[in-house]
Design a protein around this motif. Structure first.
Motif, PDB file in Angstrom:
ATOM      1  N   GLY A  46       4.828  95.540  64.931  1.00 20.38           N
ATOM      2  CA  GLY A  46       5.198  95.819  66.322  1.00 20.38           C
ATOM      3  C   GLY A  46       4.475  94.680  67.181  1.00 20.38           C
ATOM      4  O   GLY A  46       4.861  93.987  67.860  1.00 20.38           O
ATOM      5  N   TYR A  47       2.972  94.503  66.896  1.00 18.08           N
ATOM      6  CA  TYR A  47       2.239  93.750  67.715  1.00 18.08           C
ATOM      7  C   TYR A  47       2.461  92.168  67.382  1.00 18.08           C
ATOM      8  O   TYR A  47       2.539  91.346  68.033  1.00 18.08           O
ATOM      9  CB  TYR A  47       0.806  94.166  67.729  1.00 18.08           C
ATOM     10  N   ILE A  51       3.924  89.593  70.216  1.00 17.85           N
ATOM     11  CA  ILE A  51       3.152  88.478  70.644  1.00 17.85           C
ATOM     12  C   ILE A  51       3.921  87.229  70.034  1.00 17.85           C
ATOM     13  O   ILE A  51       3.914  86.076  71.025  1.00 17.85           O
ATOM     14  CB  ILE A  51       1.768  88.515  69.811  1.00 17.85           C
ATOM     15  N   LYS A  52       4.771  87.074  69.173  1.00 20.66           N
ATOM     16  CA  LYS A  52       5.174  85.896  68.498  1.00 20.66           C
ATOM     17  C   LYS A  52       6.643  85.643  68.891  1.00 20.66           C
ATOM     18  O   LYS A  52       6.872  84.534  69.532  1.00 20.66           O
ATOM     19  CB  LYS A  52       5.238  85.733  66.964  1.00 20.66           C
ATOM     20  N   ARG A  53       7.435  86.684  69.169  1.00 20.39           N
ATOM     21  CA  ARG A  53       8.572  86.565  69.456  1.00 20.39           C
ATOM     22  C   ARG A  53       9.421  87.020  70.790  1.00 20.39           C
ATOM     23  O   ARG A  53      10.379  86.323  71.318  1.00 20.39           O
ATOM     24  CB  ARG A  53       9.716  87.222  68.387  1.00 20.39           C
ATOM     25  N   ILE A  55       9.694  86.632  74.327  1.00 23.20           N
ATOM     26  CA  ILE A  55       9.412  85.669  75.549  1.00 23.20           C
ATOM     27  C   ILE A  55       9.013  86.408  76.907  1.00 23.20           C
ATOM     28  O   ILE A  55       8.163  85.917  77.345  1.00 23.20           O
ATOM     29  CB  ILE A  55      10.636  84.721  75.841  1.00 23.20           C
ATOM     30  N   LEU A  56       9.437  87.530  77.039  1.00 27.56           N
ATOM     31  CA  LEU A  56       9.132  88.336  78.060  1.00 27.56           C
ATOM     32  C   LEU A  56       7.681  88.522  78.167  1.00 27.56           C
ATOM     33  O   LEU A  56       6.983  88.633  78.955  1.00 27.56           O
ATOM     34  CB  LEU A  56      10.034  89.469  78.483  1.00 27.56           C
ATOM     35  N   PHE A  57       7.275  89.261  77.024  1.00 28.50           N
ATOM     36  CA  PHE A  57       5.733  89.372  76.933  1.00 28.50           C
ATOM     37  C   PHE A  57       4.853  88.230  77.103  1.00 28.50           C
ATOM     38  O   PHE A  57       3.886  88.221  77.652  1.00 28.50           O
ATOM     39  CB  PHE A  57       5.397  89.882  75.496  1.00 28.50           C
ATOM     40  N   GLN A  58       5.196  87.192  76.500  1.00 20.67           N
ATOM     41  CA  GLN A  58       4.733  85.841  76.727  1.00 20.67           C
ATOM     42  C   GLN A  58       4.576  85.320  78.327  1.00 20.67           C
ATOM     43  O   GLN A  58       3.655  84.842  78.768  1.00 20.67           O
ATOM     44  CB  GLN A  58       5.210  84.719  76.151  1.00 20.67           C
TER      45      GLN A  58
END
Length: 69
Positions: A46-47, A51-53, A55-58
């Motif tokens: 999940g993490y 982190i990688k995929r 885009i909203l989190f980035q």
């Protein structure tokens, strides 16, 4: 409902589920309940996915912790 709204909701779930699973692991440690091995696998997956995929989190990460002027 359009595709972008569905994608937005999927990204929100992709962020919320690993965080909620982290709190569940902490609660299990405090209460002494067993933590199963697939819980750790789910957390790692999940993490990594978040982190990688996602885009909203980035975007949120750069907004909150980016270089401030």
């Amino acid at each position: 409902m359009d595709f972008h709204r569905v994608k937005f909701y999927a990204n929100i779930l992709g962020i919320c589920l690993p965080v909620a699973l982290t709190y569940l692991v902490i609660a299990n440690l405090i209460t002494g309940l067993p933590i199963y091995p697939y819980t750790y696998v789910g957390l790692a997956f999940g993490y990594a996915l978040m982190i990688k995929r996602i885009i909203l989190f980035q975007e949120i990460w750069h907004k909150w912790f980016g270089k401030r002027k």
